[in-house]
Design an enzyme around this catalytic site. Structure first.
Site: not given
Length: 498
Positions: A79, A154, A178
């Site tokens: 990420k 996210s 997330s």
């Protein structure tokens, strides 16, 4: 078997026996990214040259008999909130569009020490604020099950990369769900470790008392292998727990729930939950009971206040953490023409660099912390947080783990909730309590909703530092459900074929 369809555990075995090389595995995944990522948009940065160099180094060390890490040669998508030397770290924001950090996050370092191949940086909601990846400044990611649907957020880019077979493993962060929410809607496994069990050093902060790095995988064992590799005490993180890493890999291999006490959280169901989600969840609970678990219903009455408490605590911490993006030290700078003072340049930069959701949360957090409102809002939210922790403590006095749906609904359409923040926030209804309390939780696929054919996730929650219980339950459910499905669930994802 095509290399990109192999699990991480299968790749580890094939690499160890020299059936394939790390270079071949890496190139196969780079080819897959080239073939599908224009439609999925899981990645913001693809590290082809450095990934192949890492793979060649692993192959060289293997050929000379040097010791190798537990994930040697296995590609991992990271990420874009983790700092990475040699690669940009944008956090999905224009304000960091050209930032190249001078140091690696602890998680990045541990991946390298394990021999994992960092294949690229994945898309995300800006500064991890969102549940759909639509808040990325660089455009949304798409769900491989249906490209018109969100992949969650996210950490939606990381989940989409694993579900689209672009990487066998990925790293995300869980602040309000997330990791678990995108794992659920993409039909893969995602874990939020115990807060403090995985280091936050080098993770660009959203909400410091909540942010928790964790793994994605297509199987429970794969997630456990990555969980073990990245976890452990880190003196660079003041919130890191100085305790042994729970035996998560052994628990994933055990896959046995006989005699385990499982509590169904009655407060995480009912109105607002999609019928297809509740049906699959009920079937999963029945299956666990048939495997020898003792299932009872448990009430956690303060969970209903978790969502409003979270949306006071998290924005308050965000308003403080994001104050560092002031155009003076790094990142974007707008309006510095020699005629404007620092305050004007900062205002222009933050206006241009931050997206609407980030601005909304900064304003909300600043308001909640302001004089005259701190006790009424932020202080009350922290009191609610304490009540939620007590709910968990009481529940874990009765049962070993708690279970619920991972999300109230399956993946919704891109744009469907973009103009309705409250509807968007409800996607994290089931996941937020564990973040507020700091305990461990996992989402594992439990089938497809009959009403739309999209994946449903089973959430398992365990006490702090009992992360191994998550994998024990999730692996047992995965094995039993696989017997029903007759084929890997992801093999039914047709979004990239249509």
């Amino acid at each position: 078997m095509e290399l990109t369809r192999m699990t991480a555990a299968e790749l580890i075995a094939a690499l160890a026996s020299s059936e394939v090389s790390a270079t071949e595995v890496t190139q196969a995944h780079l080819d897959r990214i080239a073939a599908v990522d224009d439609r999925v948009h899981a990645f913001l940065h693809i590290a082809a040259d450095s990934a192949l160099a890492q793979a060649a180094a692993v192959d060289q060390r293997r050929s000379t008999g040097e010791p190798l890490g537990s994930l040697a040669g296995v590609p991992v998508a990271v990420k874009d909130v983790f700092t990475t030397v040699g690669l940009p770290t944008t956090c999905g924001s224009r304000i960091l569009a050209d930032w190249h950090p001078p140091y690696d996050a602890t998680i990045t370092q541990r991946l390298k020490q394990a021999g994992a191949i960092i294949i690229g940086k994945t898309n995300m909601d800006e500064f991890a604020m969102g549940s759909s990846t639509e808040n990325s400044a660089f455009g949304p990611s798409h769900n491989p099950w249906d490209l018109a649907k969100i992949p969650g957020g996210s950490s939606g880019g990381s989940a989409a990369a694993v579900a689209a077979y672009e990487a066998p493993l990925a790293i995300g962060t869980d602040t309000g769900g997330s990791i678990r929410q995108p794992a659920a809607v993409c039909g893969i496994v995602g874990t939020k470790p115990t807060y403090g069990g995985s280091s936050r050093y080098g993770v660009v902060a959203f909400a410091s008392s909540l942010d928790t790095p964790g793994p994605f995988g297509r199987t429970v064992l794969d997630a456990a292998l990555l969980h073990e590799a990245i976890s452990g005490y880190d003196p660079m993180d003041s919130t890191s727990i100085d305790a042994p890493v729970p035996p998560v890999v052994a628990a994933a291999r055990q896959a046995d729930v006989s005699g385990l006490r499982i509590g169904v959280v009655t407060d995480l169901s009912g109105d607002g939950y999609q019928p297809g989600v509740l049906t699959r969840f009920a079937e999963a609970v029945e299956l666990l009971e048939s495997l020898g678990a003792k299932v009872t219903e448990v009430s956690c009455p303060h969970f209903k206040y978790a969502l409003p408490a979270y949306y006071l605590i998290a924005p308050s911490e965000a308003s403080s953490n994001l104050a560092r993006f002031d155009a003076m030290r790094y990142g974007l700078r707008v309006g510095d023409d020699g005629r404007r003072d620092a305050e004007e340049v900062m205002a222009l930069t933050r206006e241009a660099g931050f997206g609407a959701e980030v601005k909304r949360r900064i304003i909300l957090g600043a308001y909640a912390l302001s004089s005259g409102y701190y006790d009424a809002y932020y202080g009350k939210a922290q009191q609610v947080r304490t009540l939620i922790i007590r709910d968990f403590d009481a529940a874990f006095g009765q049962v070993d783990v708690l279970v619920s749906p991972s999300t109230p609904t399956t993946a919704f359409g891109i744009g469907e909730r973009a103009d309705n923040p409250i509807a968007m926030y409800l996607a994290d209804l089931c996941t937020i309590p564990s973040d507020l309390a700091g305990n461990a939780a996992i989402s594992v696929p439990c089938g497809l909703a009959a009403d739309d054919g999209l994946p449903v996730g089973l959430q398992v929650m365990a006490p702090a530092l009992a992360d191994d219980r998550l994998y024990r339950v999730a692996a047992a459910a995965e094995a039993a459900l696989a017997g029903r499905w007759g084929q890997p669930l992801l093999s039914q994802a047709k979004g990239l074929e249509s």
